[in-house]
Write an enzyme that holds these catalytic residues in place. Structure first.
Site, short mmCIF file in Angstrom:
data_model
loop_
_atom_site.label_atom_id
_atom_site.label_comp_id
_atom_site.label_asym_id
_atom_site.label_seq_id
_atom_site.Cartn_x
_atom_site.Cartn_y
_atom_site.Cartn_z
N GLU A 175 -13.64 1.98 0.81
CA GLU A 175 -13.04 2.53 2.04
C GLU A 175 -13.21 4.05 2.12
O GLU A 175 -13.20 4.62 3.22
CB GLU A 175 -11.56 2.18 2.11
CG GLU A 175 -10.71 2.82 1.03
CD GLU A 175 -9.23 2.49 1.16
OE1 GLU A 175 -8.76 2.36 2.30
OE2 GLU A 175 -8.56 2.36 0.12
N ASP A 205 0.83 -1.20 0.00
CA ASP A 205 0.00 0.00 0.00
C ASP A 205 0.86 1.26 0.00
O ASP A 205 2.06 1.22 0.28
CB ASP A 205 -0.89 -0.02 1.25
CG ASP A 205 -2.16 0.80 1.08
OD1 ASP A 205 -2.27 1.55 0.10
OD2 ASP A 205 -3.05 0.66 1.94
N GLU A 211 -5.50 -1.44 -6.92
CA GLU A 211 -6.52 -0.48 -6.50
C GLU A 211 -6.76 0.49 -7.66
O GLU A 211 -7.48 0.15 -8.59
CB GLU A 211 -6.11 0.25 -5.22
CG GLU A 211 -7.26 1.09 -4.66
CD GLU A 211 -6.89 1.82 -3.38
OE1 GLU A 211 -7.83 2.28 -2.72
OE2 GLU A 211 -5.70 1.95 -3.07
#
Length: 287
Positions: free
Chosen positions: A93, A38, A87
Site C-alpha cells: 500500500e 487498523d 502488518e
C-alpha cells in the site's frame, strides 16, 4: 453465504476498543467472521495490551483477527491462533504515496531474512499494474507496484501470510484471468518449506508444499539474474511444472510475462531467469 464466502470487517482500533465486547458479540451474531483492525501505529505497552485484549475477545466469539497497523508479531498468534496476520511491514500500500526514490524491490528481498522471521506479514500483494525501474510514480487513484508481474505472483509463495488478500481492483483481476486463477490456487498455509537459494537484499528462492503440490517463488533485486534450483526434494516420479516467468520485455514493460507448462527435468535441476525487479512463480504437481 450461498457462495461460501465469509465477510470480515475493517475497523479503526479506537472505535473497536471503546465497546469491544458488544462489537464482537453483535457482529458475530450477524455471521461476520472477524475483523481487520487498523491504526494502532505504536508498539508501546498500551497498544501491545490492546492487541492481547482484542485477540482474547475475538477468540471468545470465534472471530478471526488481522492486526493491521501494528508492530511485528512476538508470539501472540501462538497463544491465540485466531490471530492470523500482522502488518508490521512496509507493505505494498505504500506504493500509493511513496516517492520514486523508495526501493521496494530491494526491500522485498530483505524482509524474508529479517521481518518474516518474527511471523506472518500482512503485506497485501497482488498488484496487476506493474512498473519497471524508472517507470514507477506514486498514484493514489491507480497505484502500481515496483517490479514485474511475476514478482507479484511469487510474493504469495515467498511471504508467509495465512490470511492473504488481492490488493488490486476487481476489474483488473477480471482482465487478468490467468494470473488471478494462479493466485487463487496458492494455499495460505504450508506443510513444508525448503529454502532453495538466497542472499540478503539480492535474491531469494523458496519452495513450499501443501498436500501433494509444491509451489516455487523467487525474487531478485534490480539486477537481472539466473538461478539453478535443486528440486531433488521432490523424490521419485514424474511431475508437471506450471510456471510464470518474466517476459522478454519485462525489463521495460513490467507486466510482460509468459506462462508455460513443462515436465520437471529428470535430473531435478531447474534454471530460471528473472528480469530486473523480477520474479518467478510455479506450481508442481505429480502426474
Amino acid at each position: 453465504a450461498s457462495k461460501n464466502v465469509g465477510i470480515i470487517l475493517w475497523a479503526g482500533y479506537y472505535a473497536f476498543d471503546r465497546d469491544m465486547e458488544n462489537v464482537c458479540r453483535h457482529y458475530a451474531d450477524m455471521g461476520v467472521k472477524g475483523f481487520k483492525v487498523d491504526f494502532m501505529d505504536r508498539d508501546d505497552q498500551l497498544m501491545t495490551a490492546f492487541n492481547y485484549r482484542a485477540a482474547e475477545m475475538c477468540a471468545k466469539y470465534k472471530l478471526i483477527l488481522d492486526l493491521h497497523g501494528t508492530h511485528k508479531p512476538a508470539g501472540l498468534n501462538r497463544t491465540y491462533p485466531n490471530v492470523l496476520n500482522f502488518e508490521g511491514v512496509n507493505g505494498l500500500e505504500q506504493m500509493k504515496w511513496s516517492p520514486a526514490s523508495v526501493d521496494q524491490v530491494k526491500y522485498d528481498v530483505m524482509i524474508p531474512f529479517t521481518r518474516q522471521v518474527s511471523g506472518p506479514m500482512d503485506y497485501t500483494q497482488g498488484a496487476m499494474r506493474n512498473a519497471s525501474k524508472g517507470n514507477y510514480y506514486p498514484c493514489n487513484s491507480e497505484p502500481m507496484s515496483q517490479g514485474t508481474r511475476c514478482r507479484q505472483l511469487a510474493l504469495y509463495v515467498v511471504f508467509e501470510s495465512p490470511f492473504n488478500m488481492l490488493c488490486d481492483a476487481p476489474s483488473n483481476y477480471r482482465r487478468e484471468k490467468e494470473c488471478t486463477e494462479f493466485i487463487s490456487n496458492i494455499p495460505t498455509i504450508w506443510d513444508e518449506t525448503v529454502s532453495l537459494d538466497g542472499k540478503v537484499s539480492e535474491y531469494v528462492a523458496i519452495a513450499r508444499r501443501h498436500g501433494n503440490d509444491w509451489y516455487i517463488g523467487a525474487l531478485t533485486n534490480w539486477t537481472p539474474r539466473e538461478l539453478d534450483l535443486d528440486l531433488s526434494f521432490l523424490g521419485e516420479g514424474d511431475y508437471t511444472l506450471e510456471l510464470f516467468k518474466d517476459g522478454i520485455n519485462a525489463d521495460r514493460a513490467a507486466r510482460d510475462y509468459k506462462k508455460e507448462v513443462i515436465p520437471v527435468p529428470a535430473n531435478r535441476k531447474l534454471r530460471i531467469r528473472m528480469a530486473p525487479g523480477g520474479g518467478y512463480a510455479a506450481r508442481i504437481q505429480k502426474r
